[in-house]
Design a protein around this motif. Structure first.
Motif, PDB file in Angstrom:
ATOM      1  N   ALA A  43      46.989  73.503  73.084  1.00 47.62           N
ATOM      2  CA  ALA A  43      47.098  72.480  71.706  1.00 47.62           C
ATOM      3  C   ALA A  43      46.565  73.313  70.584  1.00 47.62           C
ATOM      4  O   ALA A  43      45.540  73.214  70.111  1.00 47.62           O
ATOM      5  N   PRO A  44      47.578  74.136  70.133  1.00 44.98           N
ATOM      6  CA  PRO A  44      47.274  74.999  69.103  1.00 44.98           C
ATOM      7  C   PRO A  44      46.763  74.503  67.621  1.00 44.98           C
ATOM      8  O   PRO A  44      45.926  75.059  67.150  1.00 44.98           O
ATOM      9  N   ARG A  45      47.431  73.354  67.381  1.00 46.29           N
ATOM     10  CA  ARG A  45      46.947  72.704  65.992  1.00 46.29           C
ATOM     11  C   ARG A  45      45.695  72.374  66.190  1.00 46.29           C
ATOM     12  O   ARG A  45      44.765  72.728  65.185  1.00 46.29           O
ATOM     13  N   GLN A  46      45.066  71.748  66.899  1.00 49.40           N
ATOM     14  CA  GLN A  46      43.619  71.270  67.403  1.00 49.40           C
ATOM     15  C   GLN A  46      42.697  72.498  67.439  1.00 49.40           C
ATOM     16  O   GLN A  46      41.599  72.672  66.709  1.00 49.40           O
ATOM     17  N   ALA A  47      43.126  73.592  68.182  1.00 48.68           N
ATOM     18  CA  ALA A  47      42.412  74.663  68.004  1.00 48.68           C
ATOM     19  C   ALA A  47      42.353  75.330  66.845  1.00 48.68           C
ATOM     20  O   ALA A  47      41.184  75.844  66.448  1.00 48.68           O
ATOM     21  N   ALA A  48      43.387  75.478  66.034  1.00 47.89           N
ATOM     22  CA  ALA A  48      43.372  76.081  64.830  1.00 47.89           C
ATOM     23  C   ALA A  48      42.384  75.291  63.961  1.00 47.89           C
ATOM     24  O   ALA A  48      41.526  76.043  63.059  1.00 47.89           O
ATOM     25  N   GLU A  49      42.333  74.178  63.967  1.00 52.75           N
ATOM     26  CA  GLU A  49      41.168  73.193  62.994  1.00 52.75           C
ATOM     27  C   GLU A  49      39.978  73.691  63.463  1.00 52.75           C
ATOM     28  O   GLU A  49      39.237  73.853  62.550  1.00 52.75           O
ATOM     29  N   LEU A  50      39.626  73.798  64.454  1.00 55.93           N
ATOM     30  CA  LEU A  50      38.146  74.219  65.076  1.00 55.93           C
ATOM     31  C   LEU A  50      37.822  75.617  64.869  1.00 55.93           C
ATOM     32  O   LEU A  50      36.552  75.999  64.542  1.00 55.93           O
ATOM     33  N   PHE A  51      38.804  76.686  65.077  1.00 55.72           N
ATOM     34  CA  PHE A  51      38.668  77.967  64.625  1.00 55.72           C
ATOM     35  C   PHE A  51      38.286  78.112  63.151  1.00 55.72           C
ATOM     36  O   PHE A  51      37.496  78.627  62.703  1.00 55.72           O
ATOM     37  N   LEU A  52      39.095  77.191  62.512  1.00 54.59           N
ATOM     38  CA  LEU A  52      38.703  77.317  60.979  1.00 54.59           C
ATOM     39  C   LEU A  52      37.268  76.721  60.544  1.00 54.59           C
ATOM     40  O   LEU A  52      36.725  77.369  59.813  1.00 54.59           O
ATOM     41  N   GLU A  53      36.908  75.649  61.245  1.00 51.72           N
ATOM     42  CA  GLU A  53      35.603  75.309  61.110  1.00 51.72           C
ATOM     43  C   GLU A  53      34.603  76.321  61.480  1.00 51.72           C
ATOM     44  O   GLU A  53      33.545  76.702  60.649  1.00 51.72           O
ATOM     45  N   ALA A  54      34.916  76.958  62.549  1.00 45.47           N
ATOM     46  CA  ALA A  54      33.891  78.095  63.066  1.00 45.47           C
ATOM     47  C   ALA A  54      33.974  79.229  62.111  1.00 45.47           C
ATOM     48  O   ALA A  54      33.097  80.005  61.714  1.00 45.47           O
ATOM     49  N   ALA A  55      35.018  79.579  61.495  1.00 46.75           N
ATOM     50  CA  ALA A  55      35.322  80.638  60.566  1.00 46.75           C
ATOM     51  C   ALA A  55      34.647  80.205  59.210  1.00 46.75           C
ATOM     52  O   ALA A  55      33.906  81.167  58.707  1.00 46.75           O
ATOM     53  N   GLN A  56      34.708  79.156  58.723  1.00 46.43           N
ATOM     54  CA  GLN A  56      33.855  78.614  57.397  1.00 46.43           C
ATOM     55  C   GLN A  56      32.382  78.940  57.497  1.00 46.43           C
ATOM     56  O   GLN A  56      31.684  79.106  56.939  1.00 46.43           O
ATOM     57  N   ALA A  57      31.970  78.456  58.974  1.00 41.72           N
ATOM     58  CA  ALA A  57      30.526  78.654  59.172  1.00 41.72           C
ATOM     59  C   ALA A  57      30.235  79.772  59.246  1.00 41.72           C
ATOM     60  O   ALA A  57      28.985  80.194  58.966  1.00 41.72           O
ATOM     61  N   ALA A  58      30.817  80.809  59.983  1.00 42.88           N
ATOM     62  CA  ALA A  58      30.355  82.148  59.839  1.00 42.88           C
ATOM     63  C   ALA A  58      30.431  82.593  58.632  1.00 42.88           C
ATOM     64  O   ALA A  58      29.484  83.666  58.273  1.00 42.88           O
ATOM     65  N   ARG A  59      31.408  82.349  57.517  1.00 45.02           N
ATOM     66  CA  ARG A  59      31.301  82.984  56.327  1.00 45.02           C
ATOM     67  C   ARG A  59      30.100  82.568  55.514  1.00 45.02           C
ATOM     68  O   ARG A  59      29.372  83.347  54.868  1.00 45.02           O
ATOM     69  N   ASN A  60      29.616  81.324  55.874  1.00 47.41           N
ATOM     70  CA  ASN A  60      28.523  80.748  55.122  1.00 47.41           C
ATOM     71  C   ASN A  60      27.289  81.462  55.549  1.00 47.41           C
ATOM     72  O   ASN A  60      26.186  81.361  54.623  1.00 47.41           O
ATOM     73  N   ALA A  61      27.302  81.923  56.859  1.00 49.60           N
ATOM     74  CA  ALA A  61      26.201  82.558  57.340  1.00 49.60           C
ATOM     75  C   ALA A  61      26.345  83.966  56.953  1.00 49.60           C
ATOM     76  O   ALA A  61      25.366  84.780  57.884  1.00 49.60           O
ATOM     77  N   HIS A  62      27.100  84.446  56.538  1.00 54.14           N
ATOM     78  CA  HIS A  62      27.341  86.072  56.006  1.00 54.14           C
ATOM     79  C   HIS A  62      27.610  86.905  57.098  1.00 54.14           C
ATOM     80  O   HIS A  62      27.342  88.095  57.310  1.00 54.14           O
ATOM     81  N   GLN A  63      28.213  86.044  58.048  1.00 54.70           N
ATOM     82  CA  GLN A  63      28.898  86.956  59.248  1.00 54.70           C
ATOM     83  C   GLN A  63      30.330  87.199  59.129  1.00 54.70           C
ATOM     84  O   GLN A  63      31.100  86.661  59.634  1.00 54.70           O
ATOM     85  N   ALA A  64      30.507  88.473  58.347  1.00 54.51           N
ATOM     86  CA  ALA A  64      31.755  88.827  57.626  1.00 54.51           C
ATOM     87  C   ALA A  64      32.743  89.014  58.957  1.00 54.51           C
ATOM     88  O   ALA A  64      33.862  88.520  59.051  1.00 54.51           O
ATOM     89  N   GLN A  65      32.513  89.773  59.856  1.00 53.90           N
ATOM     90  CA  GLN A  65      33.318  90.290  60.996  1.00 53.90           C
ATOM     91  C   GLN A  65      33.724  89.324  61.513  1.00 53.90           C
ATOM     92  O   GLN A  65      34.972  89.072  62.106  1.00 53.90           O
TER      93      GLN A  65
END
Length: 259
Positions: A43-65
């Motif tokens: 289910a790649p589209r749904q997976a992408a949405e959740l990876f995007l959610e996690a990416a934005q959360a990591a960026r907000n937490a200053h976890q760049a890598q």
């Protein structure tokens, strides 16, 4: 688990991922766990949405890598034509800029420009122009970056994006300063300050303009006005808990909390 055939295994992952997507686990960094199940569940589209959610959360937490890894996974899974690809390219380009990896940064900027041009959306055209002007500033290509920054500011104004307009005007100010046009740079600062008053701009954005204005006023020999601009900028940065560069023994600078 190992006895399941690939079809049943994928079905199990998808059902588990769809269930977890309805729980708090699908928000923040833990969304990557749910995304992995959906990806294995084909289910790649749904997976992408959740990876995007996690990416934005990591960026907000200053976890760049970690943010970069999740944004790149998003790009691998999103279909061609999805506007969120521009969001991911923009985020990864900025991450590579902070890491000083110019080749990778340029690749994502090129992709962002292409997608923005194809989208014909003022918002993304403005973002692509601002990122391009910033790269020209970083590369000391001032004459090349000047018209790009001017177009970026105009496009951001057209798109009703005051924060981005201020960012473009700060870049324009620094390009004009590097070209020796102090008066033109000050005019760009005053225009940016006007945007911070008229638009819904973050206080951090106003502080960045005041910092740039203070540098110009000091260069022009107007010390009292320069001190006033710097003082207001420092007060805003301090109130917001911003981080500032400090000197290091190696001379390269490091980041520390503002006092």
């Amino acid at each position: 688990y190992n006895t399941l055939d690939p079809v049943h295994r994928a079905r199990m992952h998808r059902r588990l991922g769809e269930h977890l997507a309805t729980t708090p686990l699908a928000r923040g960094l833990s969304a990557a766990i749910v995304a992995q199940h959906l990806e294995r569940g084909e289910a790649p589209r749904q997976a992408a949405e959740l990876f995007l959610e996690a990416a934005q959360a990591a960026r907000n937490a200053h976890q760049a890598q970690l943010a970069m890894r999740y944004f790149e996974r998003t790009l691998e899974l999103l279909p061609v034509g999805d506007d969120r690809r521009m969001l991911a390219h923009d985020a990864v380009e900025r991450a590579f800029r902070s890491l000083g990896q110019s080749h990778e940064r340029r690749e994502h900027l090129t992709a962002l420009r292409r997608l923005a041009r194809e989208s014909k959306k003022a918002r993304w055209v403005a973002v692509a122009l601002v990122r391009s002007a910033l790269m020209d500033l970083d590369d000391a290509a001032t004459a090349k970056g000047l018209p790009v920054a001017q177009r970026a500011a105009d496009m951001a104004h057209l798109a009703k994006m005051p924060d981005l307009e201020v960012e473009a005007l700060i870049i324009l100010c620094e390009l004009l300063r590097d070209l020796g046009d102090v008066n033109g740079a000050l005019e760009a600062c005053e225009r940016a300050l006007g945007v911070t008053v008229a638009g819904n701009v973050s206080r951090r954005g106003r502080a960045e303009v005041l910092r740039a204005k203070g540098v110009l006023l000091r260069r022009a020999g107007r010390l009292p006005a320069a001190v006033e601009a710097h003082a207001e900028a420092i007060a805003i940065f301090k109130a917001g808990g911003a981080r500032r560069p400090t000197a290091s023994p190696a001379g390269g600078g490091r980041w520390a909390p503002a006092p």
